[in-house]
Write an enzyme that holds these catalytic residues in place. Structure first.
Site, PDB file in Angstrom:
ATOM      1  N   LEU A   1      -4.656  -0.948  -0.578  1.00 12.62           N
ATOM      2  CA  LEU A   1      -3.306  -0.682  -0.501  1.00 12.62           C
ATOM      3  C   LEU A   1      -3.122  -2.785  -0.294  1.00 12.62           C
ATOM      4  CD1 LEU A   1      -0.639  -0.575  -0.444  1.00 12.62           C
ATOM      5  CD2 LEU A   1      -1.089   0.529   2.345  1.00 12.62           C
ATOM      6  N   HIS A  32      -7.176  -5.791  12.340  1.00 12.73           N
ATOM      7  CA  HIS A  32      -6.154  -7.613  11.944  1.00 12.73           C
ATOM      8  C   HIS A  32      -4.329  -7.810  11.955  1.00 12.73           C
ATOM      9  CE1 HIS A  32      -5.519 -11.093   9.171  1.00 12.73           C
ATOM     10  NE2 HIS A  32      -6.138 -11.425   9.885  1.00 12.73           N
TER      11      HIS A  32
END
Length: 337
Positions: free
Chosen positions: A126, A230
């Site tokens: 994605l 992240h």
């Protein structure tokens, strides 16, 4: 309008740009011409293949701007992972060390190498290019996969997972990888990341420590990032958590990012989507994700529409019909937003 469709061979140039823009740690989209062509070829074959149960198919899709024809991003599903190439992760468990005589009790975490998710379906790849990170585009690129899975469940595993990108800096350096690098691998994170992207995982079997690892023996920096994502992955994780995905204490073996999972039939967008007949009419102000019911010619959009529950009819405009490549009276799958 952004339209999601299966990738085509002539999409390669922009897919390569997406791979470059996605950065370090995005192992499912390596900057490697041969591998990207291979992914496209495999996806094209998978979308055209008759399937009654998942067997290693890979479905790579792209979001395309209907006005400019520019690719806005990618999204994908792997039907069944761990068949040809092992899928490794660390499982986090706890062990208690205690001494009644000394009155000391220590609870210590262990990392154990695992192949737990073999055979599961995986949502992956994605990526939305910066210029398109607005409006409903992110939800469309993520949730269109659930519309596809809801309409064609026989092609996917009962368990769906997603590997979330762990913490690394702007130079691609991972605190978790640093201790592995120093003790076992002696190669840079970006090199290991590239090998994972090109599906060359033999070095894991050859060099990865086989015995469980006590996390308190790791550096404080490495311990601090276990199970963390992240900063750019936080929105994707929150979206999946709202869908019902949870982490069962499995993390990536390189950057320690969490793996999340959910039973296919319990994914909220799968449960809450429904089939209806499409018609042209007043669309109202409600937002919907809508897909056609084809597999080989899958199309999905995010747009305004109006759903009449009594007649089970979804009213859209002509632009939406054209984007989905369907006609009035055809079935669609819809998800109210």
């Amino acid at each position: 309008m952004l339209v999601v469709r299966p990738i085509r061979h002539n999409d390669y140039p922009t897919l390569h740009v997406c791979a470059e823009e996605s950065g370090h740690g995005f192992t499912s989209l390596p900057v490697d011409e041969a591998l990207l062509h291979e992914r496209i070829e495999h996806s094209v074959a998978s979308f055209s293949k008759p399937v009654t149960e998942p067997d290693g198919e890979g479905y790579l899709m792209v979001g395309v701007d209907s006005e400019t024809g520019e690719m806005a991003g990618t999204t994908a599903i792997e039907a069944s992972i761990g068949g040809d190439v092992p899928v490794y992760s660390y499982h986090i468990s706890k062990i208690i060390h205690s001494s009644q005589k000394l009155g000391i009790k220590n609870v210590v975490r262990l990392l154990t190498l695992s192949n737990h998710y073999a055979g599961c379906s995986e949502i992956c790849t994605l990526f939305l290019r910066p210029a398109y990170r607005q409006g409903m585009n992110g939800k469309l690129m993520s949730k269109c996969r659930f519309l596809l899975m809801a309409e064609h469940p026989e092609r996917f595993s009962p368990t769906v997972i997603a590997e979330m990108r762990g913490i690394s800096d702007e130079h691609g350096k991972s605190p978790f990888w640093k201790w592995l690098q120093d003790a076992f691998f002696h190669i840079e994170f970006t090199h290991a990341d590239h090998l994972m992207g090109i599906r060359d995982k033999s070095f894991i079997t050859e060099l990865m420590p086989k015995l469980p690892i006590y996390t308190n023996l790791l550096s404080r920096e490495a311990q601090a990032v276990i199970g963390k994502v992240h900063k750019y992955t936080v929105p994707a994780l929150k979206m999946l958590q709202k869908e019902g995905f949870v982490c069962r204490d499995y993390v990536d073996i390189f950057d320690a990012g969490p793996t999340v999972e959910c039973d296919l039939h319990n994914i909220n967008s799968v449960k809450n989507s429904l089939r209806a007949t499409v018609a042209i009419g007043q669309v109202g102000n409600s937002d919907f994700l809508i897909s056609n019911t084809s597999f080989a010619d899958f199309r999905a959009v995010a747009t305004k529409a109006w759903y009449d529950a009594e007649s089970n009819t979804l009213f859209v405009n002509q632009e939406t019909l054209a984007a989905l490549e369907i006609h009035q009276g055809d079935p669609v799958r819809l998800l109210p937003m």
